[in-house]
Design an enzyme around this catalytic site. Sequence first.
Site, mmCIF file in Angstrom:
data_model
loop_
_atom_site.group_PDB
_atom_site.id
_atom_site.type_symbol
_atom_site.label_atom_id
_atom_site.label_comp_id
_atom_site.label_asym_id
_atom_site.label_seq_id
_atom_site.Cartn_x
_atom_site.Cartn_y
_atom_site.Cartn_z
ATOM 1 N N ASN A 9 0.862 -1.159 0.038
ATOM 2 C CA ASN A 9 0.006 -0.008 0.143
ATOM 3 C C ASN A 9 0.973 1.083 -0.083
ATOM 4 O O ASN A 9 1.434 1.446 1.184
ATOM 5 C CB ASN A 9 -0.978 -0.145 1.085
ATOM 6 C CG ASN A 9 -1.813 0.977 1.316
ATOM 7 O OD1 ASN A 9 -1.678 1.886 0.385
ATOM 8 N ND2 ASN A 9 -2.738 1.151 2.397
ATOM 9 N N ARG A 88 -2.387 -2.245 -3.464
ATOM 10 C CA ARG A 88 -3.774 -1.583 -3.218
ATOM 11 C C ARG A 88 -3.862 -0.250 -4.059
ATOM 12 O O ARG A 88 -2.657 0.735 -3.715
ATOM 13 C CB ARG A 88 -3.927 -1.098 -1.583
ATOM 14 C CG ARG A 88 -5.191 -0.436 -1.253
ATOM 15 C CD ARG A 88 -5.063 0.427 -0.066
ATOM 16 N NE ARG A 88 -6.005 1.263 -0.059
ATOM 17 C CZ ARG A 88 -6.037 2.443 0.547
ATOM 18 N NH1 ARG A 88 -5.010 2.998 0.900
ATOM 19 N NH2 ARG A 88 -7.312 3.260 0.723
ATOM 20 N N HIS A 177 -13.153 2.470 0.244
ATOM 21 C CA HIS A 177 -13.541 1.373 1.125
ATOM 22 C C HIS A 177 -14.036 0.304 0.408
ATOM 23 O O HIS A 177 -14.403 -0.765 1.380
ATOM 24 C CB HIS A 177 -13.811 1.835 2.428
ATOM 25 C CG HIS A 177 -13.468 2.667 3.355
ATOM 26 N ND1 HIS A 177 -14.064 3.844 4.002
ATOM 27 C CD2 HIS A 177 -12.382 2.938 3.666
ATOM 28 C CE1 HIS A 177 -13.402 4.733 4.605
ATOM 29 N NE2 HIS A 177 -12.022 4.176 4.599
ATOM 30 N N ARG A 237 -11.323 14.857 8.058
ATOM 31 C CA ARG A 237 -12.137 15.327 7.186
ATOM 32 C C ARG A 237 -13.635 15.890 7.500
ATOM 33 O O ARG A 237 -14.120 15.349 8.468
ATOM 34 C CB ARG A 237 -12.420 14.278 5.952
ATOM 35 C CG ARG A 237 -11.237 13.978 5.442
ATOM 36 C CD ARG A 237 -11.320 12.997 4.046
ATOM 37 N NE ARG A 237 -10.255 12.432 3.635
ATOM 38 C CZ ARG A 237 -10.082 11.108 3.612
ATOM 39 N NH1 ARG A 237 -10.974 10.291 4.202
ATOM 40 N NH2 ARG A 237 -8.877 10.417 3.409
ATOM 41 N N GLU A 382 -8.309 -5.899 4.850
ATOM 42 C CA GLU A 382 -8.341 -5.511 3.258
ATOM 43 C C GLU A 382 -6.981 -6.327 2.697
ATOM 44 O O GLU A 382 -7.114 -6.595 1.540
ATOM 45 C CB GLU A 382 -8.133 -3.899 3.075
ATOM 46 C CG GLU A 382 -9.600 -3.570 3.410
ATOM 47 C CD GLU A 382 -9.080 -1.858 3.864
ATOM 48 O OE1 GLU A 382 -8.860 -1.795 5.292
ATOM 49 O OE2 GLU A 382 -9.524 -1.035 3.115
#
Length: 404
Positions: A9, A88, A177, A237, A382
């Site tokens: 990743n 990813r 996601h 965020r 994941e």
Amino acid sequence: MADQVLVINCGSSSLKFAVLDGTENPPILEGIADRLGSEHSSITFKHNGTKQEQRLYDNDHRAAVAAIKKWINKHPEAGISLAGVGHRVVHGGETFSQSVTINDEVLKGIEDCSVFAPLHNPAHVKGIKETQALFGDLPQVAVFDTAFHQTLSADQYLYPIPMRLYREHHFRKYGFHGTSYRYISQKLSELEPTYGAENALIAHLGNGASVCATCKGQSVDTSMGITPLEGLMMGTRSGSLDPSLLSFIADAEGITMEDALNVLNKESGLKGISEISNDCRTLETAQAQGDDRAQLALDMFSSRAAKHLASVSTNLSSLEHLVFTGGIGENSPLIREAICQRLQTLGIKIDRNTNQTAPRGEITCISPADAPVKVWIIPTNEELLIAQDTLHLINQDTATTRSA
Ligand code: ADP
């Protein structure tokens, strides 16, 4: 036979990695190269319960990948024999609706999606190219965060703006996601054989947070948009708000639109409201000590998560499951209870004691036996899904080559 996968990743200044065997077994090796591009970059290796840290003198992504290769070569006792590398990738646009084996055309497709993920996709491309250079003989696979949501119908993925902007520039909701939602969906179908005909709401609540509605295992709506800024309030965020605020902030603060957007991405959410931290656990501790602003931030987080769950549920004809996942969803009884309390009109009830005492890292059903909606905690994984997709594509490609 080699059946392990190096999962990568790659961010703009970090590279997380893990070596998995495609099963629920813990990673054989995992770590992170941090502060790439700075004088202080370093890489950690966790193996067999021990953690080592090394300075990276050549502080770029190539140095990080080279250090991983060197570690594997220097530790034959770890028994690592790689079949491939799984990457990813944050944004696959409309080009990628599933995982793919990387070739030049795929790499170009990922580069083209950089317009929507200018920080992430160029970093992924860099990571892929360095890995190809150093692990050239291994097949490489890309797994996209957006792919699971490519099943959304046009009435859900379009923004109510001039159609021309979608036609000419592909401005639409993509959602993120997706790898986590697909993993949870697969887990639910193992736990509940009837899930294939049922509907679910999934809340992935971590530092980044979103929700997804699934019908028969497919995504029908999700809260994040063309970027991960839309939807729930998150660690830093803001989530959804009146877009006019962007120009108000820019004008009032004398900053550019890009800087104003930075305020919404990096200085808002739990951090912006609490003025303490973006970290849920820190805020729960502060709240327990009587801090009102931590309490306000957590209340706003739960309220917005509940609103978005209710919102995406309007695309379902019934509701059988609600799943909590991600660092907050898996570990915060307080947030789970606050969200569920606001969703009683959807038939959602939890057993307070089971919610409070749910063991960390385990699948738990926290609703009472007679509740119309089963409420679950399912830890996401994941990296495992990326490893499984990689092995699946390698086997598929090998079978195709053999039969050709
Ligand atoms: P990311 O989006 O970075 O992958 P994670 O899924 O790792 O995020 O989630 C990180 C969040 O989970 C942080 O806000 C952290 O405080 C929260 N978290 C982890 N453990 C707990 C806990 N025991 N109680 C409350 N929040 C927790």
